[in-house]
Write a protein that holds these residues in place. Sequence first.
Motif, PDB file in Angstrom:
ATOM      1  N   ILE A 156       4.653   7.842  -3.597  1.00 17.51           N
ATOM      2  CA  ILE A 156       4.286   7.518  -2.219  1.00 17.51           C
ATOM      3  C   ILE A 156       3.180   6.470  -2.176  1.00 17.51           C
ATOM      4  N   LEU A 157       2.181   6.613  -3.042  1.00 19.20           N
ATOM      5  CA  LEU A 157       1.110   5.614  -3.074  1.00 19.20           C
ATOM      6  C   LEU A 157       1.640   4.254  -3.509  1.00 19.20           C
ATOM      7  N   ASP A 158       2.600   4.231  -4.442  1.00 14.79           N
ATOM      8  CA  ASP A 158       3.209   2.953  -4.842  1.00 14.79           C
ATOM      9  C   ASP A 158       3.899   2.291  -3.651  1.00 14.79           C
ATOM     10  N   ASP A 159       4.628   3.076  -2.866  1.00 10.30           N
ATOM     11  CA  ASP A 159       5.271   2.530  -1.663  1.00 10.30           C
ATOM     12  C   ASP A 159       4.231   1.974  -0.699  1.00 10.30           C
ATOM     13  N   LEU A 160       3.162   2.730  -0.475  1.00  9.62           N
ATOM     14  CA  LEU A 160       2.126   2.291   0.461  1.00  9.62           C
ATOM     15  C   LEU A 160       1.404   1.041  -0.036  1.00  9.62           C
ATOM     16  N   LEU A 161       1.232   0.924  -1.357  1.00  7.38           N
ATOM     17  CA  LEU A 161       0.673  -0.301  -1.916  1.00  7.38           C
ATOM     18  C   LEU A 161       1.580  -1.487  -1.613  1.00  7.38           C
ATOM     19  N   VAL A 165      13.331  -0.345   3.841  1.00  4.88           N
ATOM     20  CA  VAL A 165      13.638   0.334   2.579  1.00  4.88           C
ATOM     21  C   VAL A 165      14.295  -0.627   1.600  1.00  4.88           C
ATOM     22  N   ALA A 166      15.172  -1.489   2.101  1.00  2.56           N
ATOM     23  CA  ALA A 166      15.862  -2.437   1.219  1.00  2.56           C
ATOM     24  C   ALA A 166      14.870  -3.336   0.495  1.00  2.56           C
ATOM     25  N   GLU A 167      13.802  -3.754   1.179  1.00  2.81           N
ATOM     26  CA  GLU A 167      12.800  -4.606   0.546  1.00  2.81           C
ATOM     27  C   GLU A 167      12.003  -3.832  -0.497  1.00  2.81           C
ATOM     28  N   LEU A 168      11.685  -2.590  -0.197  1.00  2.00           N
ATOM     29  CA  LEU A 168      10.985  -1.766  -1.178  1.00  2.00           C
ATOM     30  C   LEU A 168      11.830  -1.595  -2.441  1.00  2.00           C
ATOM     31  N   VAL A 169      13.116  -1.322  -2.251  1.00  2.55           N
ATOM     32  CA  VAL A 169      14.009  -1.152  -3.399  1.00  2.55           C
ATOM     33  C   VAL A 169      14.130  -2.456  -4.180  1.00  2.55           C
TER      34      VAL A 169
END
Length: 304
Positions: free
Chosen positions: A99-104, A16-20
């Motif tokens: 959600i799609l942005d996260d999955l990308l 999660v930290a990397e996504l943020v």
Amino acid sequence: MTVGPARAATPPHVDVAELVRLRAHHPESVAEAAARRVRRSLLGDSGRLMIVAADHPARGALGVGDRKLAMANRADLLERLCLALSRPGVDGVLATADILDDLLLLGALDDKVVMGSMNRGGLQGAAFELDDRFTGHRAEDIERLGFDAGKLLLRIDYDDPGSLTTLESTARAIDDMAARHLPVFVEPFISRRTDEGRLKNDLSAEAVIRSIAISSGLGGTSAYTWLKLPVTENPDDMAEVMETSTLPAVLLGGEVGDDQDGAYEKWRGALQLPTVRGLVVGRSLLYPADGDVAAAVDTAVGLL
């Protein structure tokens, strides 16, 4: 994060930290990931579709069974989605932009069908639930991001004027998608309010037949329209129900119940009908009663 091997049976870890960090410092990363995504055709050699759905949270529908906030933990949801997408035979995912942005960003959408969820304005339990505005993906967003299809929800209550607004906006969305040669999956229901004010979808054969007839005729062309339909209360009625239209259809999963085997059997029978081309299933595969996401997904794939 790297998604695990093709036959992984345990959820991969989502950082999660990397996504943020990416979202905060490099918001352009989403568009870049979309641009380099490896695409595929909507239908593969089998002519069937197995899509995992995860667009419920944006409508405030976070519950799974008796767990009211089961889908509220985003890292957990993403891990379940990545696991489901890694299973053999899973063609893609249906979700909202977040959600799609996260999955990308996670690199989980290569060689997958990506379906954007278009109208999420009819919040679960709201007085305006049937005035279901298009607050999610627009046709131009789906085209810009190189996604493969869109999906919209059409609930019709003959006693609620808000249904007319949704009908009209649905027709225009179908037109917008067709103008771009993009498939749109329409999920229609005849709905009504209970005495307690709760919205309930009518799954009788007559109601589902009416919903198909109404939704099939929306827009200036039906060339790019698919249907996303429930199995009727009596599964034996599905043969008659599916005679209502020649539009290709997929079956939806519906609410999670204890009788998962019974749900599989309902799907199995309906999948033999000539217009039914696959499944779009969410919570019952991502949050199965026994917790085994891989087994639930593999069983559903096996029905195809």
